[in-house]
Design a protein around this motif. Structure first.
Motif, PDB file in Angstrom:
ATOM      1  N   SER A 125       3.181  -1.903   6.460  1.00  0.00           N
ATOM      2  CA  SER A 125       1.873  -1.627   5.870  1.00  0.00           C
ATOM      3  C   SER A 125       0.875  -2.720   6.216  1.00  0.00           C
ATOM      4  O   SER A 125      -0.295  -2.442   6.535  1.00  0.00           O
ATOM      5  CB  SER A 125       1.996  -1.479   4.350  1.00  0.00           C
ATOM      6  OG  SER A 125       2.826  -0.399   4.004  1.00  0.00           O
ATOM      7  N   ARG A 153       0.088  -2.442   9.982  1.00  0.00           N
ATOM      8  CA  ARG A 153      -0.756  -1.289  10.283  1.00  0.00           C
ATOM      9  C   ARG A 153      -2.208  -1.572   9.896  1.00  0.00           C
ATOM     10  O   ARG A 153      -3.139  -1.224  10.647  1.00  0.00           O
ATOM     11  CB  ARG A 153      -0.259  -0.041   9.556  1.00  0.00           C
ATOM     12  CG  ARG A 153      -0.992   1.224   9.977  1.00  0.00           C
ATOM     13  CD  ARG A 153      -0.585   2.455   9.203  1.00  0.00           C
ATOM     14  NE  ARG A 153      -0.965   2.351   7.808  1.00  0.00           N
ATOM     15  CZ  ARG A 153      -0.102   2.250   6.804  1.00  0.00           C
ATOM     16  NH1 ARG A 153       1.187   2.231   7.029  1.00  0.00           N
ATOM     17  NH2 ARG A 153      -0.526   2.162   5.558  1.00  0.00           N
ATOM     18  N   TRP A 154      -2.415  -2.209   8.743  1.00  0.00           N
ATOM     19  CA  TRP A 154      -3.782  -2.558   8.347  1.00  0.00           C
ATOM     20  C   TRP A 154      -4.423  -3.466   9.390  1.00  0.00           C
ATOM     21  O   TRP A 154      -5.580  -3.265   9.781  1.00  0.00           O
ATOM     22  CB  TRP A 154      -3.775  -3.255   6.984  1.00  0.00           C
ATOM     23  CG  TRP A 154      -5.161  -3.679   6.572  1.00  0.00           C
ATOM     24  CD1 TRP A 154      -6.086  -2.934   5.895  1.00  0.00           C
ATOM     25  CD2 TRP A 154      -5.784  -4.938   6.855  1.00  0.00           C
ATOM     26  NE1 TRP A 154      -7.249  -3.648   5.734  1.00  0.00           N
ATOM     27  CE2 TRP A 154      -7.096  -4.875   6.319  1.00  0.00           C
ATOM     28  CE3 TRP A 154      -5.371  -6.101   7.497  1.00  0.00           C
ATOM     29  CZ2 TRP A 154      -7.992  -5.945   6.411  1.00  0.00           C
ATOM     30  CZ3 TRP A 154      -6.265  -7.169   7.600  1.00  0.00           C
ATOM     31  CH2 TRP A 154      -7.546  -7.091   7.066  1.00  0.00           C
ATOM     32  N   ALA A 188       0.813  -1.219   0.000  1.00  0.00           N
ATOM     33  CA  ALA A 188       0.000   0.000   0.000  1.00  0.00           C
ATOM     34  C   ALA A 188       0.843   1.265   0.000  1.00  0.00           C
ATOM     35  O   ALA A 188       0.485   2.264  -0.633  1.00  0.00           O
ATOM     36  CB  ALA A 188      -0.930  -0.005   1.206  1.00  0.00           C
ATOM     37  N   ASP A 189       1.968   1.257   0.700  1.00  0.00           N
ATOM     38  CA  ASP A 189       2.827   2.442   0.785  1.00  0.00           C
ATOM     39  C   ASP A 189       4.053   2.354  -0.122  1.00  0.00           C
ATOM     40  O   ASP A 189       4.917   3.234  -0.074  1.00  0.00           O
ATOM     41  CB  ASP A 189       3.276   2.649   2.232  1.00  0.00           C
ATOM     42  CG  ASP A 189       2.097   2.922   3.152  1.00  0.00           C
ATOM     43  OD1 ASP A 189       1.306   3.818   2.831  1.00  0.00           O
ATOM     44  OD2 ASP A 189       1.964   2.223   4.170  1.00  0.00           O
ATOM     45  N   ASN A 244       8.419  -1.192   4.636  1.00  0.00           N
ATOM     46  CA  ASN A 244       7.111  -0.868   4.085  1.00  0.00           C
ATOM     47  C   ASN A 244       6.218  -2.097   3.988  1.00  0.00           C
ATOM     48  O   ASN A 244       5.041  -2.050   4.341  1.00  0.00           O
ATOM     49  CB  ASN A 244       7.259  -0.222   2.696  1.00  0.00           C
ATOM     50  CG  ASN A 244       7.407   1.281   2.755  1.00  0.00           C
ATOM     51  OD1 ASN A 244       6.475   1.987   3.116  1.00  0.00           O
ATOM     52  ND2 ASN A 244       8.585   1.774   2.414  1.00  0.00           N
TER      53      ASN A 244
END
Length: 245
Positions: free
Chosen positions: A197, A200-201, A12-13, A193
């Protein structure tokens, strides 16, 4: 959680989905696109980060992307519409290894997607079938930066060192005209990342049925990277043209 969904969340990032920063991607594309009106095919395009970048930079370039993930292709379409380049981009949902293009590619990309073909050399063979005369292939794959541990080999599989990787490519009739070897910063940034990512999700969606699995996957990947292959893993992008016979 299926592999495609996990990959989308993890990237995503970092939608380029390979250990390269923006300047490295731009430099590789500038070396690959020499006329400014090329047709670019991306095998394993994901959400189309490479294609969108080249279409935005070169208003006469056309693009074609191939991927199995319907969600990734939907994101690519949305990104193309937002960037105003949708009229120059065709997207196909099918296996990259089986793809047959109506129009050959002046540039054929496949960066970090060798698993879809079964390795680097099969990837190059698949790209060769789609390549216009005088065209170039931009391929990115892993190599061993230094002798790997047994654990690293177990995690990632069989690779050569950089010289061996280039050697087997040239032995198959390809000439490197440019390359980029990912730096330590690019390699680490990509992994942070990927794991960050996804984690974090999971933390942001504690009630989702896949949350716990995603958090475990991020932790397992981080552990494999830091304790398994970080010290030996490398990544190289090669810009190749066919060697005259």
């Amino acid at each position: 959680m299926d592999r495609q969904t996990r990959s989308l969340l993890a990237h995503a990032d970092h939608p380029v989905a390979a250990p390269l920063d923006d300047s490295s991607v731009d430099r590789l594309l500038s070396r690959a696109v020499v006329r400014g009106d090329e047709h670019v095919i991306d095998l394993g395009c994901g959400e189309g980060a490479w294609l969108l970048r080249v279409l935005r930079a070169y208003p006469e370039v056309t693009g074609e992307g191939v991927d199995l993930s319907a969600e990734a292709l939907q994101r690519a379409r949305r990104g193309a519409e937002e960037a105003g380049v949708a009229g120059r981009l065709a997207l196909r949902q099918e296996e990259a290894a089986a793809f047959s293009a109506e129009r050959p590619g002046d540039v054929v990309l496949s960066v970090g997607a060798a698993h879809a073909f079964g390795g680097l050399l099969p990837t190059l063979e698949g790209a060769r079938r789609l390549l216009a005369p005088g065209g170039a292939v931009l391929v990115g794959d892993a190599y061993w930066e230094r002798e790997p541990s047994p654990r690293a080999r177990e995690i990632l599989g069989a690779y050569e060192d950089l010289a061996g990787t280039v050697g087997k490519v040239t032995a198959e009739g390809w000439t490197p005209v440019y390359a980029h070897v990912s730096t330590r910063h690019e390699l680490d940034d990509y992994e942070w990342n990927w794991t960050g990512s996804l984690a974090r999700w999971a933390l942001d969606h504690p009630g989702h049925p896949d949350s716990a699995e995603a958090l475990r996957a991020a932790a397992e990947h981080r552990e494999e990277w830091l304790r398994g292959y970080r010290e030996s893993f490398g990544f190289v992008c090669l810009l190749l043209r066919r060697t005259p016979e």
